[in-house]
Write a protein that holds these residues in place. Structure first.
Motif, PDB file in Angstrom:
ATOM      1  N   GLY A 692       0.800  -1.212   0.000  1.00  0.00           N
ATOM      2  CA  GLY A 692       0.000   0.000   0.000  1.00  0.00           C
ATOM      3  C   GLY A 692       0.830   1.258   0.000  1.00  0.00           C
ATOM      4  O   GLY A 692       0.305   2.356  -0.180  1.00  0.00           O
ATOM      5  N   GLY A 697      -0.997  -2.645  -2.503  1.00  0.00           N
ATOM      6  CA  GLY A 697      -1.560  -3.421  -1.409  1.00  0.00           C
ATOM      7  C   GLY A 697      -2.417  -4.577  -1.907  1.00  0.00           C
ATOM      8  O   GLY A 697      -3.071  -4.481  -2.946  1.00  0.00           O
ATOM      9  N   LYS A 707      -9.121  -3.625   0.563  1.00  0.00           N
ATOM     10  CA  LYS A 707      -9.073  -4.035   1.964  1.00  0.00           C
ATOM     11  C   LYS A 707     -10.468  -4.241   2.545  1.00  0.00           C
ATOM     12  O   LYS A 707     -10.651  -4.998   3.496  1.00  0.00           O
ATOM     13  CB  LYS A 707      -8.321  -2.996   2.799  1.00  0.00           C
ATOM     14  N   THR A 732       2.039  -5.268   8.418  1.00  0.00           N
ATOM     15  CA  THR A 732       0.854  -5.794   7.728  1.00  0.00           C
ATOM     16  C   THR A 732      -0.406  -5.440   8.515  1.00  0.00           C
ATOM     17  O   THR A 732      -0.335  -5.085   9.698  1.00  0.00           O
ATOM     18  CB  THR A 732       0.943  -7.311   7.565  1.00  0.00           C
TER      19      THR A 732
END
Length: 738
Positions: A692, A697, A707, A732
């Motif tokens: 990201g 990402g 996400k 993460t």
């Protein structure tokens, strides 16, 4: 108490004896009927009443006339002094049935629940499609709506009408047919294997053990040579015992077929003119034996009894001049339409024979009982969803028990009355723009995987071992393609599988029963279709059947335009499905983007909005699968009682949900009852989100770049507040709870 127990045991014994007597009588009649059918056919052939001029005489002149196809057990008696009525029983021979179908200009089809259960009815429809005879179909009862191959052929290949009155008016045949109501029985006996009526269970088991494993049906040409090779080199690894071959004598061969479990039917140049092999197929039908067709490469099945017998069935091809090809992987054979790298024709033939042997070792195959079990599974699925909505177990049981008291005629009347006032609702789905990823600031890398079938779990079968569609299956996606594009389809299958997309793909699993039935069941079970569009796809009758059946079910579709396909010359039937406006993604620079119903992707593009094309497809499939709602329409492809029960459970569930304290899932926002298990109703990610900043990402478990996107693994709903949490040790992120 002891006296009461003894009385109960005596009563159970009497009921068992009565049931056994009824079963034995049914079996005796079936056996007698089978012998009578075979004897009649022998007399026809021996007296030359059956025309088998090279087996497949071409049509003399144009097709003419209308025929009507229905099931012999339908609740109306159909009569006509002008047109021929065909059922699954009449004409009762392959040659007679094929001649009737071949000379028809069009076929009217009356569909009901009994037709859905009939293997011969299904084969007749497959044969009509093969001959490209126009089909005009309707249902007999307002509550009923077919599924499976019957629905696919009647609705997608043929022209569907919602009632007999509509069909009769459109075709101007109202005065040519008379439909009279008949008495409705509670259950139709349909034993699919004949047994001796006067033998004990131990004697029946002994008779089964004494059967030969294999019988090879051949002509006195290349067929004998092919059979010898298959026996010694291919099927020998299956440890089959007591192998028999055709003797050329009808009576002797019929006895051998009766005593054999699996018939390996070898089609060669002389088959279509062989009265002996015709008798073999009739014996297979009458004695309900399992059939494994093997066809010599280059031999046409024609348009007669042989095509009817094999209509919809999977068969294997063999070249007697190059038998070594049987051991060569499909992909290494340039002439093979199958492009699998880790299997050979010999392996697939052996697998098919072993699967059929397992089925042949069953003593009795009662399709009425099998469909009754399927109906119970359907009711159980609806009941579970009603419980999830807050309905109590005892209330659900009472609903079903009250309806069980209805007689068959009252259930039919109530179901048709209820259905007459209802309109089948079609749900909406996400449009193309809602399926597209957001523009990525960083380009995602395209990770490409190379796999074989042995390195992953194959997709679940959509039909059981008897060829009956399994209720309740849910796939994320089905790949629809023309076999010339199979290598690309296989590649997409593996890439999407690695992104945890649950896929049905024909060559990656075992196919049972009628191929049209497996295709239709896969379309029904998938949340969406991925169509690999090419020029050859547009011309394929089977591809068109898949796609138009999906459209009739209002399925979401993702179109992938393969390299070399020119959208400007798109076939009319495809463009009508996609509709206007049609937006192909990615949009060329300087062009104005428009909103379209279906997502249409340019297959030559490597990425879209910074996301690899395969990731775009995977994310779209997950979003469409998550959107798939619970069952809000009653089951219409079973008995009237199943329709009434599922309808009542849906209504009770709706009422219960309004008062049972339903809450919204914090993951997918769907309302659920926290006091009842919702296992498998939601989705979550099983790993972490990385990147990201320096790199794009993505979720490690499925490569999804969003996400907040739908997860890739089934789970239960949750009402807990979820937090986007950073793991500072690794940089993460995960949702807590997932």
């Amino acid at each position: 108490q002891e006296q009461e127990q003894e009385q109960e045991q005596e009563q159970e014994q009497e009921e068992f004896s009565d049931h056994q007597h009824q079963e034995d009588c049914t079996e005796a009649k079936a056996k007698s009927r089978a012998m009578q059918d075979i004897q009649e056919l022998k007399e026809e052939i021996l007296s030359q009443k059956t025309s088998i001029q090279r087996g497949e005489s071409q049509l003399n002149g144009e097709r003419k006339g209308t025929i009507l196809l229905c099931h012999s057990g339908c609740r109306v008696r159909v009569q006509s002094s002008r047109y021929q009525i065909v059922t699954e029983k009449s004409p009762n021979t392959l040659s007679g049935r094929s001649e009737v179908f071949r000379h028809a200009a069009r076929c009217i089809v009356l569909v009901d629940y009994n037709a859905m259960k009939s293997v011969d009815f299904e084969a007749s429809l497959s044969f009509l499609k093969l001959l490209k005879i126009p089909v005009f179909a309707t249902k007999l009862d307002p509550y009923f709506s077919p599924t499976g191959s019957v629905a696919a052929i009647c609705k997608a290949y043929g022209t569907w009408f919602n009632s007999w009155d509509e069909l009769a008016k459109e075709l101007d045949v109202a005065s040519s047919f008379t439909l009279e109501a008949t008495d409705i029985v509670d259950q139709e006996n349909s034993v699919e294997e004949v047994k001796s009526a006067d033998s004990t269970d131990s004697e029946r088991n002994e008779e089964l053990e004494q059967r030969h494993d294999l019988f090879f049906s051949t002509c006195e040409d290349e067929g004998t040579f092919i059979a010898k090779h298959l026996e010694q080199e291919v099927l020998a690894k299956g440890s089959f015992a007591h192998v028999q071959k055709s003797t050329g004598h009808m009576d002797r061969d019929m006895d051998l077929i009766k005593r054999s479990k699996l018939i390996v039917f070898i089609v060669t140049g002389g088959t279509t003119s062989s009265s002996v092999q015709l008798i073999h197929l009739e014996a297979v039908r009458s004695y309900k034996r399992q059939l494994l067709p093997i066809k010599r490469e280059g031999v046409a099945l024609g348009d007669g009894w042989l095509s009817l017998a094999l209509a919809g069935k999977l068969y294997y091809e063999i070249d007697p001049s190059n038998l070594g090809k049987l051991g060569v992987p499909f992909k290494e054979n340039a002439d093979s339409p199958i492009r699998i790298a880790d299997s050979t024709p010999a392996i697939e033939m052996l697998r098919a024979a072993q699967s059929l042997m397992l089925l042949a070792n069953r003593k009795v195959i009662d399709y009425d009982h099998l469909f009754q079990q399927r109906n119970e599974q359907i009711i159980s699925i609806y009941k579970q969803e009603a419980l999830s909505a807050g309905l109590k177990d005892v209330e659900a049981d009472k609903i079903c028990e009250d309806l069980d008291r209805l007689s068959a005629s009252n259930a039919m009347e109530d179901a048709n009355t209820a259905a007459s006032g209802e309109v089948e609702q079609s749900s909406s789905f996400l449009n193309a723009e809602e399926l597209l990823p957001t523009q990525q600031a960083l380009q995602m890398s395209d990770i490409h995987y190379t796999l074989t079938r042995t390195e992953h779990v194959p997709p679940q079968d959509v039909c059981d071992e008897f060829g009956i569609p399994i209720p309740g299956l849910m796939f994320d996606l089905m790949i629809s393609y023309e076999w010339g594009s199979q290598e690309r389809a296989i590649d997409y299958y593996f890439q999407l599988r690695m992104q945890n997309v649950k896929i049905w793909f024909d060559v990656m699993g075992s196919m049972q029963g009628n191929m049209n039935s497996a295709m239709a069941a896969a379309v029904e079970s998938a949340a969406c279709l991925l169509v690999l569009l090419s020029d050859r796809y547009e011309k394929s009758i089977n591809c068109r059947l898949e796609l138009e059946y999906a459209v009739s079910l209002n399925k979401p579709i993702v179109f992938l335009l393969l390299p070399g396909y020119d959208v400007r010359s798109m076939a009319t039937w495809i463009s009508k499905i996609i509709g206007e406006p049609m937006q192909v993604q990615p949009v060329p620079e300087g062009s104005t983007e428009v909103s379209s119903k279906y997502l249409v992707l340019q297959g030559s593009a490597s990425s879209l909005r910074g996301v690899p094309l395969q990731n775009v497809i995977a994310t779209a499939a997950r979003r469409l699968a998550q959107q798939r709602s619970s069952r809000t329409s009653p089951c219409r492809d079973a008995t009237p009682l199943v329709f009434l029960k599922t309808r009542a459970l849906i209504s009770a569930a709706k009422t219960a949900s309004e008062t049972s304290g339903m809450v919204a899932c914090s993951r997918c926002q769907v309302q659920f009852n926290p006091l009842v298990s919702s296992e498998g109703k939601c989705r979550k990610h099983t790993s972490y989100f990385m990147g990201g900043t320096i790199i794009a990402g993505r979720w490690v478990c499925c490569n999804d770049n969003d996400k907040d996107g739908p997860g890739c693994s089934p789970c239960s709903h949750t009402a807990d507040t979820r937090t986007w949490t950073l793991n500072r040790d690794y940089g993460t992120y995960t949702w807590e709870p997932a």
